[in-house]
Design an enzyme around this catalytic site. Structure first.
Site, short mmCIF file in Angstrom:
data_model
loop_
_atom_site.label_atom_id
_atom_site.label_comp_id
_atom_site.label_asym_id
_atom_site.label_seq_id
_atom_site.Cartn_x
_atom_site.Cartn_y
_atom_site.Cartn_z
N PRO A 116 0.67 -1.74 0.10
CA PRO A 116 0.19 0.17 0.09
C PRO A 116 0.55 1.15 0.35
CG PRO A 116 -0.50 -1.73 1.65
CD PRO A 116 1.26 -2.52 1.50
N GLU A 117 0.18 2.35 -1.43
CA GLU A 117 0.99 2.95 -1.23
C GLU A 117 0.11 4.25 -0.57
OE1 GLU A 117 4.27 4.60 -2.67
OE2 GLU A 117 5.19 2.65 -3.33
#
Length: 271
Positions: free
Chosen positions: A2-3
């Site tokens: 997850p960014e």
DNA sequence: ACGAAGCCCTGCAAGC
DNA sequence: TGCTTGCAGGGCTTCG
């Protein structure tokens, strides 16, 4: 992994299901995450309403009346909404139970994620005190980046991945933004001209916005499905494409290691 | 004050 | 086939 776009997509996905709901309990199956999950999390949060769901960098913030639940997905974390009695799978570490018979469930195999509690103003919290601006706001400009990059000896990729400069730019999007801006990742930060800073800031905003748009169309409902996105991969220009042809010029994408991170770039398009 | 390296952890791929 | 090894990643923390 997850960014910022994945975190924002998650925020938008869970908000309609949890906002204005009351927390009825917390189940912690594995407290050893990035930091220990506080023992008092349940007693601090139970009975309170979730007033809003915010994001700061890659942190998700559940705003309650008496404080804030701080969530981080690390690099393998995901959140889902499940019926409260759904049996827990391996790596389902924390459930936040709600008054609609559902739980917000954190799944995180690598346990780099975090669940914390603070009753103080969030901006005063140790983790948030020294953070730079949000990349998608007007506070993040070429002028700002240019000013902060003066006298900096680090390379430009490290510069934009530094959360004290700007939050939410991880390895993947740093590589992508540098490609969009036509800048080599290894270039010294203090060698960046003002116009190139403008271009880089525009590249960061563009790649993040694009990814959020892609996530928004792919992840429709957080209450079912396996919650595995992987939606942005087909749009990547350089990341994880070592040895493949550059989509713009056809030359071979290179990979180097910088600060213990894989860095991908096109030697022809990025100077 | 800055920058580089270390560390937390598991799953997966590659190598033997 | 089954083991071992190495790598990936965010980002705080420590060290120089």
């Amino acid at each position: 992994m997850p960014e910022l776009p994945e975190v924002e997509t998650t925020r938008r996905g869970i908000t309609p299901h949890i906002q204005d709901r009351r927390i009825t309990g917390v189940v912690v199956r594995q407290a050893r995450l990035r930091w220990p999950v506080p023992r008092q999390l349940g007693q601090k949060t139970t009975g309170q309403k979730i007033r809003s769901v915010l994001r700061r960098g890659k942190y998700l913030l559940l705003q309650l009346d008496a404080g804030t639940v701080i969530l981080h997905l690390g690099m393998s974390g995901s959140l889902r909404l499940v019926p409260w009695d759904t049996p827990a799978d391996k790596h389902d570490h924390v459930d936040i139970q709600l008054d609609n018979k559902r739980s917000l469930r954190l799944h995180d195999p690598r346990r780099f994620g975090a669940v914390l509690w603070t009753s103080r103003e969030i901006s005063q919290h140790k983790l948030f005190k020294h953070l730079g601006p949000e990349p998608l706001t007007d506070d993040f400009t070429g002028a700002y980046l240019h000013a902060l990059s003066r006298k900096r000896k680090c390379n430009v990729k490290s510069l934009i991945m530094n959360a004290g400069i700007v939050v939410g730019v991880g390895n993947i999007y740093a590589c992508e933004a540098l490609f969009l801006a036509g800048i080599r990742p290894g270039l010294a930060a203090d060698k960046l001209s003002r116009p190139r800073c403008e271009k880089l800031v525009a590249g960061i905003k563009a790649v993040l916005q694009q990814a959020i748009a892609a996530g928004g169309t792919t992840l429709r409902d957080f209450t079912d499905g396996d919650g595995k996105p992987g939606y942005f991969k087909q749009q990547l220009q350089v990341y994880d494409r070592e040895g493949q042809d550059c989509h713009r010029c056809g030359q071979t994408i290179k990979r180097v290691t910088s600060a213990n991170r894989s860095t991908y770039y096109c030697p022809h398009c990025q100077k």
